[in-house]
Design a protein around this motif. Structure first.
Motif, mmCIF file in Angstrom:
data_model
loop_
_atom_site.group_PDB
_atom_site.id
_atom_site.type_symbol
_atom_site.label_atom_id
_atom_site.label_comp_id
_atom_site.label_asym_id
_atom_site.label_seq_id
_atom_site.Cartn_x
_atom_site.Cartn_y
_atom_site.Cartn_z
ATOM 1 N N LYS A 245 -22.805 6.458 -6.932
ATOM 2 C CA LYS A 245 -22.911 6.692 -5.492
ATOM 3 C C LYS A 245 -24.149 5.994 -4.928
ATOM 4 N N ILE A 246 -24.067 5.610 -3.663
ATOM 5 C CA ILE A 246 -25.259 5.095 -2.984
ATOM 6 C C ILE A 246 -26.031 6.287 -2.440
ATOM 7 N N VAL A 247 -27.290 6.367 -2.820
ATOM 8 C CA VAL A 247 -28.102 7.506 -2.370
ATOM 9 C C VAL A 247 -29.045 7.106 -1.239
ATOM 10 N N TYR A 307 -37.249 18.506 -6.342
ATOM 11 C CA TYR A 307 -37.170 19.133 -5.024
ATOM 12 C C TYR A 307 -35.864 19.911 -4.824
ATOM 13 N N ALA A 308 -35.037 19.993 -5.863
ATOM 14 C CA ALA A 308 -33.707 20.591 -5.704
ATOM 15 C C ALA A 308 -33.803 22.063 -5.315
ATOM 16 N N ILE A 309 -32.938 22.453 -4.394
ATOM 17 C CA ILE A 309 -32.817 23.858 -4.010
ATOM 18 C C ILE A 309 -31.355 24.275 -4.214
ATOM 19 N N ASP A 310 -31.050 25.469 -3.824
ATOM 20 C CA ASP A 310 -29.738 26.035 -4.112
ATOM 21 C C ASP A 310 -28.587 25.148 -3.652
ATOM 22 N N ILE A 311 -28.669 24.681 -2.434
ATOM 23 C CA ILE A 311 -27.552 23.909 -1.856
ATOM 24 C C ILE A 311 -27.295 22.608 -2.629
ATOM 25 N N CYS A 312 -28.339 22.077 -3.247
ATOM 26 C CA CYS A 312 -28.216 20.784 -3.936
ATOM 27 C C CYS A 312 -27.227 20.847 -5.096
ATOM 28 N N SER A 313 -27.098 22.010 -5.712
ATOM 29 C CA SER A 313 -26.170 22.132 -6.845
ATOM 30 C C SER A 313 -24.776 22.545 -6.378
ATOM 31 N N LYS A 314 -24.632 22.786 -5.089
ATOM 32 C CA LYS A 314 -23.351 23.286 -4.602
ATOM 33 C C LYS A 314 -22.594 22.286 -3.736
ATOM 34 N N GLU A 315 -23.309 21.588 -2.886
ATOM 35 C CA GLU A 315 -22.624 20.710 -1.934
ATOM 36 C C GLU A 315 -23.118 19.275 -2.063
ATOM 37 N N PRO A 316 -22.196 18.338 -2.161
ATOM 38 C CA PRO A 316 -22.619 16.936 -2.202
ATOM 39 C C PRO A 316 -23.166 16.519 -0.839
ATOM 40 N N PRO A 317 -24.335 15.905 -0.815
ATOM 41 C CA PRO A 317 -24.896 15.514 0.480
ATOM 42 C C PRO A 317 -24.193 14.279 1.052
ATOM 43 N N GLU A 318 -24.100 14.210 2.354
ATOM 44 C CA GLU A 318 -23.536 13.044 3.028
ATOM 45 C C GLU A 318 -24.594 11.942 3.103
ATOM 46 N N LEU A 319 -24.117 10.708 3.222
ATOM 47 C CA LEU A 319 -25.031 9.592 3.462
ATOM 48 C C LEU A 319 -25.234 9.504 4.971
ATOM 49 N N ILE A 320 -26.416 9.880 5.448
ATOM 50 C CA ILE A 320 -26.636 9.932 6.897
ATOM 51 C C ILE A 320 -27.771 8.984 7.302
ATOM 52 N N LEU A 322 -30.937 8.705 8.760
ATOM 53 C CA LEU A 322 -32.038 9.591 9.136
ATOM 54 C C LEU A 322 -33.051 8.868 10.019
ATOM 55 N N ARG A 323 -33.205 7.591 9.783
ATOM 56 C CA ARG A 323 -34.034 6.745 10.644
ATOM 57 C C ARG A 323 -33.199 5.525 10.997
ATOM 58 N N PRO A 324 -33.570 4.783 11.977
ATOM 59 C CA PRO A 324 -32.771 3.610 12.341
ATOM 60 C C PRO A 324 -32.545 2.697 11.127
ATOM 61 N N GLU A 325 -31.291 2.465 10.809
ATOM 62 C CA GLU A 325 -30.868 1.600 9.707
ATOM 63 C C GLU A 325 -31.286 2.119 8.333
ATOM 64 N N HIS A 326 -31.766 3.338 8.279
ATOM 65 C CA HIS A 326 -32.218 3.903 7.005
ATOM 66 C C HIS A 326 -31.337 5.113 6.676
ATOM 67 N N TYR A 327 -30.456 4.910 5.730
ATOM 68 C CA TYR A 327 -29.469 5.927 5.371
ATOM 69 C C TYR A 327 -29.894 6.585 4.065
ATOM 70 N N VAL A 328 -29.645 7.887 3.975
ATOM 71 C CA VAL A 328 -30.015 8.608 2.758
ATOM 72 C C VAL A 328 -29.020 9.724 2.511
ATOM 73 N N SER A 329 -28.822 10.014 1.246
ATOM 74 C CA SER A 329 -27.912 11.076 0.842
ATOM 75 C C SER A 329 -28.723 12.133 0.099
ATOM 76 N N CYS A 330 -29.344 13.038 0.868
ATOM 77 C CA CYS A 330 -30.188 14.076 0.273
ATOM 78 C C CYS A 330 -30.269 15.244 1.250
ATOM 79 N N HIS A 331 -30.016 16.450 0.744
ATOM 80 C CA HIS A 331 -30.067 17.624 1.622
ATOM 81 C C HIS A 331 -31.462 17.840 2.214
ATOM 82 N N ARG A 332 -32.476 17.389 1.521
ATOM 83 C CA ARG A 332 -33.836 17.711 1.952
ATOM 84 C C ARG A 332 -34.593 16.498 2.483
#
Lengths: 357, 335
Positions: A245-247, A307-320, A322-332
């Motif tokens: 996956k692209i993170v 940095y993992a928290i509860d949600i990290c083991s339950k839901e796959p994060p979307e690639l969003i 977060l900054r202009p042209e800077h995409y990331v796939s991380c709940h936190r």
């Protein structure tokens, strides 16, 4: 994610690309599972741009590249390519004959110049082969003139035409490989670890040659590599892959300066620095890379993430974005303040640094 | 787990309890077809064991697309032909012991399985099931753990009386006809003992044997004496006699710090004697005695385990028996 940036059209857009390999077991080779080598990958490349694709061995970056070339058939997804004619085609849906003609616009540079040149053919035959096979350039004189031109383009002397690969150094061989890739006037070049087999002293020469050719010929590169210093040197933007996956995807300077994903930050930490006074302060990655045959739930990186928290083991994060042209796939990602490599002007020495005490 | 669908070539006595139900009860295994030259008997077996298909022709069973793997349970004289036929059909083979009439046939079977099929090699397993029985795995565990120290020698004593059905020269059982069995009862029974020693002590390197027929009831040998040396340097001696007044089944493995004594065919406790005294281990046999080995075969075919008894290991045992019988004119030794 895809849009026209810097007034340059998107030449390649990969949408939800998946490549799963069946796991066959036993004498009967019956399928018992799947290796999710490329798992829902999306990105785009603007014309004339270089996108670096980085990640650890086995993360799926080479498989992604091979799917784009249709050296491997994707399991699903779209690979949209803007042809020279202006027509947009889905590479994933083309048949062999259609791909044959498209390959003049997309070429590949392989990792090992010692393995990718036929030792029984001379340079004229090696570089001229695509001209003969694809362009039907049957006139030998005409072909020789074009090969001579290509050799000069990559900094090799025309008198090398009749020599065989064994007579060349690693750097020269990779120049031959590049010349062959350029023979059909491609617009997109997929370079799979093109300098990792070369001595460090030669790497810079080849990278500079690629940059020079890009400027001269308006080439677009997908540059697959694991060496962050090399990627930094050549890429406009960088995509980071982890277990298929692209993170994170970002303009290069921003990625190195302000990574948003803990894995990206950890990758930078792994880059050695040739300065004994420099000391790393970042926490190193622990544990093994997750298996693409049996990936963890939620975010694939969570078992190794400090940095993992509860949600990290339950839901796959979307690639969003977060900054202009800077995409990331991380709940936190929005709350983490990860440290990159300091001043973006000093990126040639990646890794957070502190003076040794 | 993938279900391996078995077909039996020769659904005779050995398949009634020892192996046939084992093929049905092992995980990932099913018995889908049986064959016997006498179609009535094949049909009867299929009915009694709830097997969907029966044949009176081996080729038909082997080429049945519903059959994944072949179990050859005929007498040894036809093991080679059916194994080669199955290999050429691209199907794995599980063949009864002894593997064949002689070592040369074993080699031909191995070659056929390695090369006969265009898609590649097919696995070949042999029914030396003691390699997977808890009783014998206990002996292996004791040896591997050093319970008797370094093994010095092995002593086999195996005596049995003449059986009633061996007294009628006009209706001799096939097990005492060398052309069918590859020898006499020695070949049938010593095969298990020698194969297990191969498993726990490694291959035998040198063998000398003396074989004869003293009682004169059938063509095959009825007494064999042998000395042998394993590749490890362990030495061995054995006497097998099939015309005594009573029965003795005893193998003793003697080491530098103790000895293990056991019976190969009955369920007498295994004894371990060391300086600390004698311990006994009473471990019986499962009802379907081949089922544990069959399970390992199925697991190997499914890529989730290994089977300890292969064509290569079984061929070694055939070679050892060939060497022990070379002095007996009734034995046709291949090489």
């Amino acid at each position: 994610m895809a849009e026209m940036t810097n007034n340059k059209p998107i030449i390649l857009e990969v949408k939800n690309l998946k490549k799963f390999f069946p796991i066959e077991k036993g004498f009967f080779k019956r399928v018992s599972g799947q290796v999710r080598a490329v798992d829902d990958v999306s990105f785009f490349i603007n014309e004339g741009e270089t996108l670096g694709l980085v990640g650890e061995s086995g993360c799926g970056k080479t498989t992604t590249a091979r799917c784009i070339l249709r050296a491997l058939d994707p399991s699903s997804g779209e690979i949209l390519f803007l042809k020279d004619s202006g027509e947009k085609v889905d590479i994933a849906a083309l048949d062999d004959e259609e791909m044959r003609y498209l390959r003049s616009e997309i070429q590949m540079i392989f990792q090992d110049p010692y393995a990718s040149l036929n030792p029984r053919h001379n340079i004229l035959d090696i570089v001229g082969e695509p001209l003969f096979v694809i362009q039907r350039m049957t006139n030998r004189e005409e072909r020789q003139a074009r090969v001579t031109e290509l050799l000069e383009l990559v900094g090799l002397r025309p008198e090398y035409l009749q020599r065989f690969p064994h007579a060349f150094s690693g750097g020269q061989r990779q120049r031959i490989v590049i010349a062959r890739a350029l023979a059909l006037n491609p617009r997109l070049i997929i370079a799979d670890e093109p300098v990792s087999a070369l001595d460090v002293s030669v790497q810079a020469q080849v990278l500079n040659l690629m940059l020079d050719l890009q400027r001269k010929l308006n080439l677009t590169y997908l540059f697959v590599a694991h060496d962050l210093s090399v990627v930094k040197h050549i890429s406009d933007r960088v995509a980071v892959m982890y277990v298929g996956k692209i993170v994170e995807i970002s303009p290069t300077d921003e990625l190195y300066y302000q990574p948003l994903h803990p894995y990206t930050a950890a990758l930078m930490e792994a880059v050695p620095v040739a300065d004994p006074r420099v000391q790393s302060a970042m926490i190193e990655l622990e544990g093994d890379v997750a298996s693409p045959a049996n990936p963890p739930s939620g975010c694939y990186f969570h078992p190794r993430c400090q940095y993992a928290i509860d949600i990290c083991s339950k839901e796959p994060p979307e690639l969003i974005e977060l900054r202009p042209e800077h995409y990331v796939s991380c709940h936190r990602a929005h709350e983490l303040n990860l440290e990159g490599i300091g001043d973006p002007t000093s990126i040639d020495h990646p890794g957070k640094r502190e003076e040794a005490k | 787990m993938t279900i391996i669908r078995w077909g039996i070539v020769g659904c005779g006595n050995v398949t009634e309890v020892k192996s046939g139900p084992g093929l049905q009860k092992a995980r990932g295994s099913s018995l889908v077809a049986v064959m016997r030259r006498n179609g009535d008997l094949a049909q009867d077996y299929a009915r009694r064991h709830d097997v969907p298909t029966w044949y009176d022709d081996a080729a038909a069973l082997i080429h049945d697309p519903q059959v994944d793997a072949i179990y050859v349970a005929t007498p040894p004289s036809s093991h080679k032909a059916y194994t080669i036929m199955a290999a050429q059909a691209g199907k794995p083979v599980y063949v009864e012991k002894p593997m064949a009439l002689n070592y040369a046939e074993c080699v031909a079977m191995i070659d056929a399985c390695e090369t006969a099929n265009a898609k590649g090699a097919v696995p070949l397993f042999v029914a030396y099931y003691r390699r997977s029985l808890n009783r014998f795995l206990k002996i292996k565990e004791l040896l591997d753990s050093g319970a008797i120290g370094s093994v010095r020698f092995v002593n086999i004593a195996f005596y049995q009386p003449v059986r009633e059905d061996e007294l009628n020269p006009d209706e001799l059982p096939w097990r005492v006809l060398p052309d069918v069995a590859g020898g006499g009862r020695f070949v049938d029974e010593a095969a298990h003992q020698l194969d297990f020693l191969d498993y726990v002590l490694g291959p035998i390197r040198t063998v000398h044997g003396f074989a004869a027929n003293q009682a004169g009831h059938y063509p095959a040998e009825d007494i064999v004496s042998s000395v042998f040396v394993f590749e490890s340097g362990v030495q061995g001696v054995g006497t097998w006699c099939f015309s005594t007044i009573d029965t003795l089944d005893r193998t003793e493995i003697v080491g530098s710090k103790g000895r293990i004594a056991y019976s190969t065919f009955d369920d007498a406790p295994i004894t371990l004697t060391t300086s600390a005294g004698t311990r006994e281990f009473a471990i019986g046999y499962p009802i379907h005695i081949q089922q544990p080995l069959i399970q390992s075969v199925v697991d190997a075919l499914n890529g989730v385990g290994i089977c300890p008894s292969t064509g290569a290991s079984a061929a070694r045992t055939s070679w050892v028996m060939d060497q022990m019988l070379t002095s007996y004119a009734g034995k046709k030794v291949g090489c």
